[in-house]
Design a protein around this motif. Structure first.
Motif, PDB file in Angstrom:
ATOM      1  N   GLY A  44      26.960  37.619  31.097  1.00  0.00           N
ATOM      2  CA  GLY A  44      27.268  38.989  30.703  1.00  0.00           C
ATOM      3  C   GLY A  44      28.392  39.615  31.499  1.00  0.00           C
ATOM      4  N   ILE A  45      28.199  39.779  32.784  1.00  0.00           N
ATOM      5  CA  ILE A  45      29.185  40.453  33.630  1.00  0.00           C
ATOM      6  C   ILE A  45      30.369  39.519  33.896  1.00  0.00           C
ATOM      7  CG2 ILE A  45      29.567  41.517  35.886  1.00  0.00           C
ATOM      8  CD1 ILE A  45      26.680  42.431  35.833  1.00  0.00           C
ATOM      9  N   GLU A  46      31.567  40.005  33.619  1.00  0.00           N
ATOM     10  CA  GLU A  46      32.767  39.179  33.730  1.00  0.00           C
ATOM     11  C   GLU A  46      33.220  39.051  35.193  1.00  0.00           C
ATOM     12  OE1 GLU A  46      33.396  42.229  30.318  1.00  0.00           O
ATOM     13  OE2 GLU A  46      32.605  42.199  32.368  1.00  0.00           O
ATOM     14  N   PRO A  47      34.037  38.041  35.499  1.00  0.00           N
ATOM     15  CA  PRO A  47      34.664  37.953  36.823  1.00  0.00           C
ATOM     16  C   PRO A  47      35.550  39.165  37.089  1.00  0.00           C
ATOM     17  CG  PRO A  47      34.834  35.859  35.653  1.00  0.00           C
ATOM     18  CD  PRO A  47      34.323  36.854  34.666  1.00  0.00           C
ATOM     19  N   VAL A  48      35.881  39.376  38.347  1.00  0.00           N
ATOM     20  CA  VAL A  48      36.626  40.569  38.759  1.00  0.00           C
ATOM     21  C   VAL A  48      37.979  40.658  38.058  1.00  0.00           C
ATOM     22  CG1 VAL A  48      37.708  41.741  40.713  1.00  0.00           C
ATOM     23  CG2 VAL A  48      35.461  40.670  40.987  1.00  0.00           C
ATOM     24  N   ASP A  49      38.710  39.536  37.963  1.00  0.00           N
ATOM     25  CA  ASP A  49      40.048  39.592  37.369  1.00  0.00           C
ATOM     26  C   ASP A  49      40.000  39.963  35.885  1.00  0.00           C
ATOM     27  OD1 ASP A  49      38.747  37.260  36.795  1.00  0.00           O
ATOM     28  OD2 ASP A  49      40.517  35.974  36.918  1.00  0.00           O
ATOM     29  N   ILE A  50      38.998  39.459  35.172  1.00  0.00           N
ATOM     30  CA  ILE A  50      38.879  39.789  33.750  1.00  0.00           C
ATOM     31  C   ILE A  50      38.482  41.250  33.569  1.00  0.00           C
ATOM     32  CG2 ILE A  50      37.593  39.294  31.640  1.00  0.00           C
ATOM     33  CD1 ILE A  50      37.435  36.408  32.475  1.00  0.00           C
ATOM     34  N   ARG A  51      37.570  41.728  34.411  1.00  0.00           N
ATOM     35  CA  ARG A  51      37.155  43.132  34.317  1.00  0.00           C
ATOM     36  C   ARG A  51      38.347  44.057  34.588  1.00  0.00           C
ATOM     37  NH1 ARG A  51      31.762  44.332  34.298  1.00  0.00           N
ATOM     38  NH2 ARG A  51      32.208  46.383  35.191  1.00  0.00           N
ATOM     39  N   THR A  52      39.142  43.706  35.579  1.00  0.00           N
ATOM     40  CA  THR A  52      40.314  44.526  35.905  1.00  0.00           C
ATOM     41  C   THR A  52      41.315  44.523  34.748  1.00  0.00           C
ATOM     42  OG1 THR A  52      40.023  43.964  38.249  1.00  0.00           O
ATOM     43  CG2 THR A  52      42.134  44.890  37.582  1.00  0.00           C
ATOM     44  N   TYR A  53      41.506  43.351  34.140  1.00  0.00           N
ATOM     45  CA  TYR A  53      42.433  43.232  33.007  1.00  0.00           C
ATOM     46  C   TYR A  53      41.971  44.087  31.825  1.00  0.00           C
ATOM     47  CZ  TYR A  53      44.882  41.115  29.063  1.00  0.00           C
ATOM     48  OH  TYR A  53      45.627  40.916  27.926  1.00  0.00           O
TER      49      TYR A  53
END
Length: 706
Positions: free
Chosen positions: A433-442
């Motif tokens: 469910g929760i995305e990695p940090v780089d994807i969330r930031t993007y």
């Protein structure tokens, strides 16, 4: 009590203490508490486990826990700062201790010895840090009198005959500290005996050891000699940081390390003879402690008097005994219902009133007994905190856990069975469910993901929600995977909710790759099955790109419910009272069409004809009634023949052959001796609503085999 029972009690208590230790450390790590708030509880947990394990000879547990306790002792004495690295190390130590305790009852449990050795080495770095030049100079500048223990020993004449050697005691003291001063006195009598001891020692010892450890050096000469151990003045500082839990001054001094339990016991015996003297005065007279220390302890006790919490007592009872009590109460409820039927036939009002009082008392006994099994759901939530911490670190994700409603109560047996389903849902949320940090930031999301666990009461049930702000469920991918696996056909029309339910099919997974956390398609079908075995329901609400919410609804208890009896033909059915809104006379002429819904004061109410659903015999009369029931935000009507009134229903599980029957969750014995079937209201409401939706839209219900 035999040794096996005693060991089992130790294991259970150790597991409880380890849970407390883990919760406190996680609170410190997350910033919800400071080390000062929890260090006493953490130290007490480690100290108790070590001491109890020593009684049973569990030396591996004792040895490892001793090192943990020593580090915690330095934190408690403010010699170490509990930073993030130390908290992380202590959490790893707690996990290793849990493995060792589990291995005591389960020989198949594997304890990672290499990990234990590594943890001991890391703990050793905190116990023996390299001194800086400034620290060494500061230590040298301190006067010996302020931080040195004063030990006076007057050896008895039979010490040598008992095989004791004062030199060996001095040697041992040198291993736990530094002997700053050694004073020797002796007085030879006229009838000198070379086998007798006439020595007296005055020692000044600088050590980090507590008073109990120093006293243990002279353990075997206590009966024949006089030993006085006076703590250094620095004990006053330790006294200020000692948790004020005991009510008595003597126990406070013991906890601070100023007095040993043996010294306190001796003074208490002496106080029985000198009733006019206080414990503090007698300790000073015996040379066990300095007057300044007693005065400081008395002042601290007086200052904190108003902060003491009210006393309470906790009695631990085996779950087996409590289950037996609930079973007996259930039989009493059934017998009471049978007697009520007989008494109602006598037309004796006085007897009926008297039995009504007994029935009221039975209800109070039932409610009181059931409340004994109610525990806070926070017990399960606290375990999930550790899982979120460890899994998010393993995945390299930053996740904040938000817990709401941890004090919501639920039957203990249900809380235990919920642990695995909740753990699996949480792990899936973290992994998929929760995305990695780089994807969330993007995607313009906060770098830190959010996972929310909440629990609350709603309409006689407990609702548990697990919500994340991750990627959400992709309905198109789920459907494509289901078609690929042959679970559905390509032309089969499904609602979005039905598509989400496909993830509960055995072996279903849309994960691109298998990890050590998930992706094998094993688990979600077990989650659904376990929750349904608890007479519960799990729903999914998701929005692509925004997150997913799992909503679990469970009954408060699995033992006894307040029910409402109805009949359809000759079949007796029972509905939970807390789900009934109202009862109405059902008029076929009021239906606007042959559809299964009616106009209830301006609202559309779908209904289910239980006679048709369960294929029961045709009615003997044309009069029917409709019971309006509600579960969560949905409601429906159940068409029955007769309304018989309220009763207490002892829930009996269905035989395995009937567990696949829809709409029935259990059975009960009625006062008449007949068997009554307890209706599964959530399933019936779901069936009524979906059946009406199917007629309106023409969309067949996926997996409908009712």
């Amino acid at each position: 009590m035999d040794m096996a029972q005693a060991e089992q009690i130790f294991i259970e208590e150790a597991q409880d203490l380890l849970q407390v230790m883990e919760t406190c450390l996680l609170d410190i790590e997350s910033g919800d508490a400071t080390p000062a708030d929890h260090i006493a509880a953490i130290f007490r947990a480690a100290h108790t486990i070590k001491g109890s394990a020593g009684l049973f000879g569990f030396n591996t547990v004792v040895g490892f826990t001793h090192s943990v306790e020593s580090v915690l002792d330095k934190v408690r004495d403010q010699q170490l700062q509990m930073d993030a690295a130390l908290v992380s190390l202590l959490l790893d130590c707690q996990q290793h201790m849990a493995q060792m305790v589990a291995a005591l009852s389960d020989p198949g449990q594997v304890v990672n010895a290499a990990q234990g050795t590594s943890l001991l080495e890391q703990l050793g770095a905190y116990l023996q840090p390299a001194k800086t030049v400034a620290a060494a100079q500061a230590e040298a500048a301190q006067p010996a009198a302020a931080d040195a223990w004063r030990i006076d020993v007057a050896y008895g004449v039979d010490v040598f005959r008992d095989g004791m050697d004062p030199v060996s005691q001095l040697s041992y003291l040198s291993t736990i500290g530094t002997l700053e001063e050694v004073g020797l006195q002796y007085q030879f009598p006229a009838d000198f005996d070379p086998e007798s001891c006439y020595l007296q020692l005055q020692l000044s010892l600088k050590t980090d050891a507590n008073k109990q450890k120093i006293e243990d050096v002279f353990e075997f000469i206590q009966e024949s000699s006089q030993v006085q151990i006076k703590p250094p003045l620095t004990v006053l500082e330790q006294l200020e940081h000692t948790p004020l839990q005991p009510e008595k001054l003597g126990q406070l001094l013991v906890d601070a390390g100023a007095v040993t339990p043996r010294e306190l016991e001796q003074v208490l015996e002496l106080q029985k003879q000198q009733t006019h003297s206080s414990v503090g005065e007698l300790l000073v007279q015996q040379g066990a402690v300095a007057p300044a220390v007693v005065e400081a302890a008395a002042n601290r006790q007086a200052h904190q008097e108003h902060k003491r919490a009210s006393d309470f007592q906790v009695l631990k009872v085996e779950a087996r005994k409590l289950d037996h009590l609930i079973k007996l109460i259930g039989e009493m409820v059934t017998a009471g219902s049978a007697n009520e039927v007989l008494i109602s036939q006598t037309n004796n009002e006085q007897l009926q009133e008297a039995f009504s009082s007994i029935t009221h008392l039975i209800e109070q006994i039932r409610d009181g007994a059931l409340s004994l099994r109610m525990v806070q759901i926070g017990e399960s939530f606290s375990r999930l905190k550790r899982i979120v911490r460890d899994v998010s670190r393993e995945l390299g994700k930053d996740v904040e856990l938000d817990v709401v409603g941890a004090d919501t109560e639920l039957d203990k047996s249900m809380v235990e069975k919920l642990s695995d389903p909740l753990m699996h849902i949480v792990r899936n949320a973290l992994d998929h469910g929760i995305e990695p940090v780089d994807i969330r930031t993007y995607r313009g999301k906060p770098a830190q993901g959010r996972l929310k666990l909440s629990a609350y009461h709603e309409a006689g049930a407990v609702v548990i929600e697990i919500q994340d702000d991750g990627a959400g469920l992709d309905a198109s991918r789920i459907r494509a995977k289901a078609e690929e696996k042959g679970l559905i056909s390509s032309d089969q029309a499904l609602s979005q909710e039905d598509i989400y339910r496909l993830i509960f099919e055995p072996g279903f997974s849309t994960a691109a790759q298998v990890t050590n956390l998930s992706g094998r398609g094993v688990g979600m079908d077990v989650v659904k099955r376990n929750i349904e075995e608890l007479r519960g329901q799990i729903l999914i609400d998701s929005e692509l790109g925004k997150g997913t919410r799992f909503r679990i609804r469970l009954p408060l208890t699995l033992a006894i419910i307040d029910g409402f009896e109805v009949t359809v033909g000759d079949t007796h059915l029972v509905l939970p009272v807390n789900m009934i809104q109202e009862c109405l006379e059902f008029e076929q002429a009021e239906l606007v069409s042959d559809r299964n819904y009616l106009n209830l004061r301006g609202d559309v109410l779908p209904f289910v004809r239980l006679r048709q659903l369960f294929q029961l015999a045709e009615p003997t009369s044309s009069r029917e009634n409709i019971v309006v029931v509600q579960y969560g935000r949905s409601r429906a009507g159940l068409v029955v023949d007769t309304l018989n009134g309220e009763l207490q229903a002892v829930i009996k599980p269905l035989a395995p052959i009937f567990r696949s029957t829809h709409g029935i969750s259990g059975s009960t014995i009625l006062g008449s001796g007949d068997v009554g079937f307890i209706l599964d209201i959530p399933q019936l409401i779901e069936y009524a609503c979906s059946a009406e939706t199917e007629q309106v839209s023409g969309v067949p219900e996926q997996g409908d085999n009712r």
